[in-house]
Motif scaffolding. Structure first.
Motif, PDB file in Angstrom:
ATOM      1  N   ASN A   1     -10.122   9.801  -6.007  1.00 15.52           N
ATOM      2  CA  ASN A   1      -9.166   9.451  -7.045  1.00 15.52           C
ATOM      3  C   ASN A   1      -8.546   8.082  -6.766  1.00 15.52           C
ATOM      4  OD1 ASN A   1      -7.601  10.028  -9.415  1.00 15.52           O
ATOM      5  ND2 ASN A   1      -5.862  10.427  -8.072  1.00 15.52           N
ATOM      6  N   LEU A   2      -8.327   7.778  -5.491  1.00 14.39           N
ATOM      7  CA  LEU A   2      -7.733   6.495  -5.112  1.00 14.39           C
ATOM      8  C   LEU A   2      -8.784   5.391  -5.019  1.00 14.39           C
ATOM      9  CD1 LEU A   2      -5.165   4.965  -4.109  1.00 14.39           C
ATOM     10  CD2 LEU A   2      -5.969   5.491  -1.815  1.00 14.39           C
ATOM     11  N   ALA A   3      -9.909   5.705  -4.384  1.00 11.30           N
ATOM     12  CA  ALA A   3     -10.991   4.732  -4.184  1.00 11.30           C
ATOM     13  C   ALA A   3     -12.262   5.366  -4.750  1.00 11.30           C
ATOM     14  CB  ALA A   3     -11.141   4.418  -2.701  1.00 11.30           C
TER      15      ALA A   3
ATOM     16  N   GLU B   1     -13.330  -1.288   1.190  1.00 11.18           N
ATOM     17  CA  GLU B   1     -12.388  -2.396   0.994  1.00 11.18           C
ATOM     18  C   GLU B   1     -10.964  -1.963   1.331  1.00 11.18           C
ATOM     19  OE1 GLU B   1     -10.813  -5.314  -2.550  1.00 11.18           O
ATOM     20  OE2 GLU B   1     -12.890  -4.609  -2.638  1.00 11.18           O
ATOM     21  N   LEU B   2     -10.574  -0.779   0.895  1.00  9.32           N
ATOM     22  CA  LEU B   2      -9.256  -0.242   1.223  1.00  9.32           C
ATOM     23  C   LEU B   2      -9.083  -0.130   2.737  1.00  9.32           C
ATOM     24  CD1 LEU B   2      -6.601   1.225   0.179  1.00  9.32           C
ATOM     25  CD2 LEU B   2      -7.897   3.334   0.537  1.00  9.32           C
ATOM     26  N   THR B   3     -10.107   0.352   3.401  1.00  9.82           N
ATOM     27  CA  THR B   3     -10.076   0.525   4.853  1.00  9.82           C
ATOM     28  C   THR B   3      -9.940  -0.810   5.562  1.00  9.82           C
ATOM     29  OG1 THR B   3     -11.440   2.503   4.594  1.00  9.82           O
ATOM     30  CG2 THR B   3     -11.322   1.543   6.806  1.00  9.82           C
TER      31      THR B   3
ATOM     32  N   ILE C   1      -5.027   7.621   3.648  1.00  6.04           N
ATOM     33  CA  ILE C   1      -6.468   7.626   3.398  1.00  6.04           C
ATOM     34  C   ILE C   1      -7.153   6.531   4.211  1.00  6.04           C
ATOM     35  CG2 ILE C   1      -8.191   7.113   1.603  1.00  6.04           C
ATOM     36  CD1 ILE C   1      -6.380   8.791  -0.312  1.00  6.04           C
ATOM     37  N   ALA C   2      -6.582   5.336   4.200  1.00 10.87           N
ATOM     38  CA  ALA C   2      -7.189   4.225   4.944  1.00 10.87           C
ATOM     39  C   ALA C   2      -7.127   4.470   6.453  1.00 10.87           C
ATOM     40  CB  ALA C   2      -6.492   2.917   4.588  1.00 10.87           C
ATOM     41  N   ASP C   3      -6.006   4.969   6.956  1.00 18.40           N
ATOM     42  CA  ASP C   3      -5.896   5.259   8.387  1.00 18.40           C
ATOM     43  C   ASP C   3      -6.894   6.340   8.802  1.00 18.40           C
ATOM     44  OD1 ASP C   3      -3.866   3.388   8.591  1.00 18.40           O
ATOM     45  OD2 ASP C   3      -2.250   4.874   8.636  1.00 18.40           O
TER      46      ASP C   3
ATOM     47  N   MET D   1       0.855  -1.170   0.000  1.00 23.48           N
ATOM     48  CA  MET D   1       0.000   0.000   0.000  1.00 23.48           C
ATOM     49  C   MET D   1       0.906   1.239   0.000  1.00 23.48           C
ATOM     50  SD  MET D   1      -3.248   0.648   2.591  1.00 23.48           S
ATOM     51  CE  MET D   1      -4.157  -0.799   2.104  1.00 23.48           C
ATOM     52  N   THR D   2       0.595   2.198  -0.838  1.00 26.15           N
ATOM     53  CA  THR D   2       1.400   3.418  -0.917  1.00 26.15           C
ATOM     54  C   THR D   2       1.177   4.280   0.327  1.00 26.15           C
ATOM     55  OG1 THR D   2      -0.344   4.716  -1.986  1.00 26.15           O
ATOM     56  CG2 THR D   2       1.122   3.421  -3.445  1.00 26.15           C
ATOM     57  N   PRO D   3       2.087   5.196   0.614  1.00 24.72           N
ATOM     58  CA  PRO D   3       1.891   6.083   1.761  1.00 24.72           C
ATOM     59  C   PRO D   3       0.573   6.874   1.674  1.00 24.72           C
ATOM     60  CG  PRO D   3       4.162   6.198   1.037  1.00 24.72           C
ATOM     61  CD  PRO D   3       3.435   5.370   0.022  1.00 24.72           C
ATOM     62  N   ARG D   4       0.186   7.314   0.484  1.00 28.16           N
ATOM     63  CA  ARG D   4      -1.075   8.049   0.326  1.00 28.16           C
ATOM     64  C   ARG D   4      -2.264   7.135   0.635  1.00 28.16           C
ATOM     65  NH1 ARG D   4      -3.173  12.845  -2.813  1.00 28.16           N
ATOM     66  NH2 ARG D   4      -1.276  13.664  -1.916  1.00 28.16           N
TER      67      ARG D   4
END
Length: 188
Positions: free
Chosen positions: A42-44, A52-54, A8-10, A1-4
């Motif tokens: 833009n990411l999700a 799902e990312l979260t 976003i997920a955090d 997972m990228t830092p961005r």
């Protein structure tokens, strides 16, 4: 997972714990993370993708806590196994409390979203496999069944302490209770 993506997920995890499912929006994540408008979408692109990312990030964080505790190198004895599981449970109630609250939000949402259910169930299978492997190494006569029961017990402890009418136990109380359950499973 990228830092961005991690940011976003955090941020989404924190928003879920603070505001609940209705408070989690792409715009709210952008604002809380200090990102330009549209960064999260833009990411999700969809809500499902954001959830799902979260959930993926939350699972990564929980497995990192497990790795930090460290699994025993050899067949674990009852006391070592209980201490390790008590430490993980305590971490979920303290340092990981926000993520644990968010996980319960996602668990309920997964009952209504089949695409999230798939991700949630896979994470659950991973925990159950890990528990079954530990219990097999400790001598369980039925490690798969015991692994499922142990995860359900630990999840119940967490839920009761966070959302139920229970209290948050210290490491020693958790260790004693978990040891008693393990002793029953392992016939000791």
């Amino acid at each position: 997972m990228t830092p961005r993506a991690e940011l976003i997920a955090d941020t989404a995890i924190a928003l879920l714990a603070e505001r609940g499912m209705r408070g989690l929006t792409h715009r709210a994540v952008d604002e809380a993370a200090g990102l330009p408008p549209g960064s999260t979408s833009n990411l999700a692109r969809t809500r499902a993708a954001l959830l799902e990312l979260t959930l993926t990030r939350m699972t990564e964080l929980e497995f990192a806590r497990i790795a930090a505790i460290g699994a025993p190198e050899t067949a674990p004895d009852l006391d070592a196994l209980a201490a390790m599981m008590a430490e993980f449970t305590h971490l979920q109630l303290t340092a990981g409390r926000v993520a644990t609250v968010a996980r319960y939000e996602l668990a309920l949402e997964a009952t209504r979203r089949p695409e999230l259910r798939k991700v949630y169930d896979e994470a659950g299978r991973s925990y159950r496999r890990m528990a079954a492997d530990l219990l097999a190494a400790a001598g369980s006569a039925d490690p798969v069944r015991h692994g499922h029961q142990l995860v359900a017990f630990l999840d119940g402890l967490l839920f009761d302490a966070i959302a139920g009418a229970g209290e948050t136990f210290g490491r020693d109380d958790l260790r004693r209770g978990i040891r008693e359950v393990l002793a029953g499973m392992l016939g000791r």
